[in-house]
Write a protein that holds these residues in place. Structure first.
Motif, PDB file in Angstrom:
ATOM      1  N   VAL A 128       8.837   7.913  15.199  1.00 31.12           N
ATOM      2  CA  VAL A 128       9.500   6.611  14.606  1.00 31.12           C
ATOM      3  C   VAL A 128      10.069   6.262  16.239  1.00 31.12           C
ATOM      4  N   PRO A 129       9.116   4.861  16.454  1.00 29.78           N
ATOM      5  CA  PRO A 129       9.650   3.771  15.941  1.00 29.78           C
ATOM      6  C   PRO A 129       7.813   3.572  15.326  1.00 29.78           C
ATOM      7  N   TYR A 130       6.896   4.412  15.675  1.00 33.83           N
ATOM      8  CA  TYR A 130       5.650   3.216  15.272  1.00 33.83           C
ATOM      9  C   TYR A 130       4.615   4.262  13.628  1.00 33.83           C
ATOM     10  N   GLN A 131       5.870   3.981  12.866  1.00 33.46           N
ATOM     11  CA  GLN A 131       5.139   4.759  12.216  1.00 33.46           C
ATOM     12  C   GLN A 131       4.556   3.473  11.128  1.00 33.46           C
ATOM     13  N   ASP A 132       4.667   2.280  11.843  1.00 32.60           N
ATOM     14  CA  ASP A 132       3.487   1.502  11.054  1.00 32.60           C
ATOM     15  C   ASP A 132       2.386   1.189  11.491  1.00 32.60           C
ATOM     16  N   VAL A 133       1.994   2.417  12.535  1.00 30.88           N
ATOM     17  CA  VAL A 133       0.908   2.675  12.841  1.00 30.88           C
ATOM     18  C   VAL A 133      -0.534   2.715  12.322  1.00 30.88           C
ATOM     19  N   LEU A 134      -1.630   2.733  12.130  1.00 31.34           N
ATOM     20  CA  LEU A 134      -2.449   3.513  11.423  1.00 31.34           C
ATOM     21  C   LEU A 134      -3.852   3.390  11.943  1.00 31.34           C
ATOM     22  N   VAL A 135      -4.452   4.738  12.345  1.00 36.07           N
ATOM     23  CA  VAL A 135      -6.247   4.415  12.877  1.00 36.07           C
ATOM     24  C   VAL A 135      -6.980   4.636  12.018  1.00 36.07           C
ATOM     25  N   VAL A 150      -1.740  -2.174  12.467  1.00 32.93           N
ATOM     26  CA  VAL A 150      -0.068  -2.238  12.779  1.00 32.93           C
ATOM     27  C   VAL A 150       0.211  -2.446  11.073  1.00 32.93           C
ATOM     28  N   ILE A 151       0.968  -2.009  10.312  1.00 35.77           N
ATOM     29  CA  ILE A 151       0.912  -2.460   9.275  1.00 35.77           C
ATOM     30  C   ILE A 151       1.907  -2.571   8.445  1.00 35.77           C
ATOM     31  N   ASP A 152       2.594  -2.694   7.970  1.00 33.41           N
ATOM     32  CA  ASP A 152       3.741  -2.561   6.945  1.00 33.41           C
ATOM     33  C   ASP A 152       3.860  -2.706   5.497  1.00 33.41           C
ATOM     34  N   ILE A 207      -5.273  -0.253   1.542  1.00 35.16           N
ATOM     35  CA  ILE A 207      -3.498   0.512   1.695  1.00 35.16           C
ATOM     36  C   ILE A 207      -3.285   0.091   0.362  1.00 35.16           C
ATOM     37  N   GLY A 208      -2.795   0.881  -0.073  1.00 32.19           N
ATOM     38  CA  GLY A 208      -2.249   1.158  -1.458  1.00 32.19           C
ATOM     39  C   GLY A 208      -0.728   1.549  -1.383  1.00 32.19           C
ATOM     40  N   GLU A 209       0.532   1.014  -2.400  1.00 29.07           N
ATOM     41  CA  GLU A 209       1.286   1.330  -2.895  1.00 29.07           C
ATOM     42  C   GLU A 209       2.123   1.971  -4.181  1.00 29.07           C
ATOM     43  N   ILE A 210       2.314   3.608  -3.236  1.00 28.52           N
ATOM     44  CA  ILE A 210       2.180   4.437  -4.816  1.00 28.52           C
ATOM     45  C   ILE A 210       3.551   4.754  -4.955  1.00 28.52           C
ATOM     46  N   LEU A 211       4.307   4.270  -6.347  1.00 29.97           N
ATOM     47  CA  LEU A 211       5.723   4.418  -6.598  1.00 29.97           C
ATOM     48  C   LEU A 211       5.616   6.246  -7.399  1.00 29.97           C
TER      49      LEU A 211
END
Length: 356
Positions: free
Chosen positions: A26-33, A63-65, A350-354
């Motif tokens: 936190v607060p960098y959890q939208d950061v992806l490599v 940076v992805i949300d 980038i996907g979303e898992i529910l």
């Protein structure tokens, strides 16, 4: 368990993609490599006449949300081929730190900095482990508990495993061993006891070590092909997963590595295993030619010994939207996003898992 896995975004990585890692801090959890690796076309054309092949690589910073509409890296770093990369789960000297290992035998530590309103990775430390080896995998000791001087375990293409301490003055090697007869594909710490670590190699061996007793090595020969993935669990002290080219995920109790608790067929060689950061017992697996799988640990009874937690992994979902070898996969630590990447088609999704 009902599972929905939806693709949100796709991106062409240019070079072949083999690793994706979300920052857990936190607060960098939208950061992806995203790390990539590709044989230089000039060397490829020369074939076996060229003894030293050049492997090119890039690290892309995003940076992805959940509201992102497109993928565009905020930084691109040209380097040698990137074989593995991991974020430290704790700040190191007040900075988020990413470490990468490369095809030229380097360990590279990058600090994530904020400058002029944007984020940027800056090379902080770099050390060469060998001029003729590929550094293949790495792991941080501090995934569960922070440390002022965390350790790294690194494996290489010559079969060696080494442990290094991260300090302000530089990386210091504190353990080294010729561990495997062929490539040491993976090395990983026991996050509950960081004197203990593990390795897996192309010789089909799964090994355990303790720095306090360097001659006491545990060797398990039950894998039917090369051992390519090892992952401890920060939520369950004695729980370990291994993956192999034999297309099985195995569950182990760290106190008894003579035989596994259970094994699960996943339809492809297992390159990465990632426990869900919030949903206990849920595992994301990159299964090479078998695509990606979501596994769930069922049942807490019938264990060999108390505390390892769960007895059988079951596949509850598969993701086949990539068209090549499934190598990289990781969970976002804040929301339901997941990143995946595949090799020859040079794709990152980038996907979303529910989970219901």
């Amino acid at each position: 368990m009902a599972v929905t896995w939806k693709t949100l975004l796709r991106w062409n990585t240019g070079y072949s993609a083999d690793s994706v890692e979300w920052c857990p801090l936190v607060p960098y959890q939208d950061v992806l490599v995203c790390g990539t690796y590709q044989l230089d076309k000039k060397d490829e054309d020369q074939g076996e006449n060229n003894k030293k092949q050049t492997r090119l690589g890039r690290i892309y910073l995003f940076v992805i949300d959940e509201n992102s509409k497109e993928l565009c890296p905020v930084q691109t770093i040209d380097t040698a081929g990137v074989l593995d990369q991991k974020w430290c789960y704790h700040l190191v000297q007040d900075f988020p730190v990413l470490v990468a290992v490369t095809s030229e035998g380097y360990i590279q530590l990058y600090r994530l900095r904020s400058a002029d309103g944007s984020l940027k990775l800056e090379l902080w430390q770099e050390v060469l482990i060998g001029e003729s080896v590929l550094a293949l995998s790495l792991d941080w000791s501090s995934n569960k508990s922070g440390s002022a001087e965390p350790m790294l375990v690194v494996s290489d293409s010559a079969g060696a495993v080494r442990v290094l301490k991260v300090a302000e003055t530089g990386l210091r090697e504190i353990f080294a061993r010729q561990a495997h007869g062929f490539e040491a594909w993976v090395a990983s710490f026991n996050y509950w006891n960081t004197d203990v670590f593990y390795s897996g190699g192309d010789d089909c061996l799964f090994k355990g070590y303790d720095r306090r007793a360097p001659d006491a090595v545990i060797t398990n020969k039950s894998h039917e092909a090369g051992v390519t993935a090892i992952r401890g669990d920060v939520e369950s002290e004695h729980r370990i997963l291994t993956g192999s080219y034999d297309e099985k995920v195995r569950l182990w109790d760290a106190r008894s590595l003579k035989s596994c608790i259970s094994e699960t067929e996943v339809g492809g060689g297992v390159w990465r295993l990632k426990w869900h950061p919030r949903a206990k017992g849920v595992v994301l697996a990159a299964c090479m030619y078998g695509g990606f799988r979501l596994l769930r640990l069922e049942g807490d009874g019938g264990m060999r010994s108390e505390g390892a937690g769960g007895r059988q992994l079951h596949a509850v979902c598969e993701y086949r939207q990539h068209e090549s070898i499934a190598y990289g996969a990781d969970w976002n630590h804040r929301n339901g996003l997941v990143a995946t990447c595949s090799f020859y088609d040079c794709r990152m999704h980038i996907g979303e898992i529910l989970l219901e």
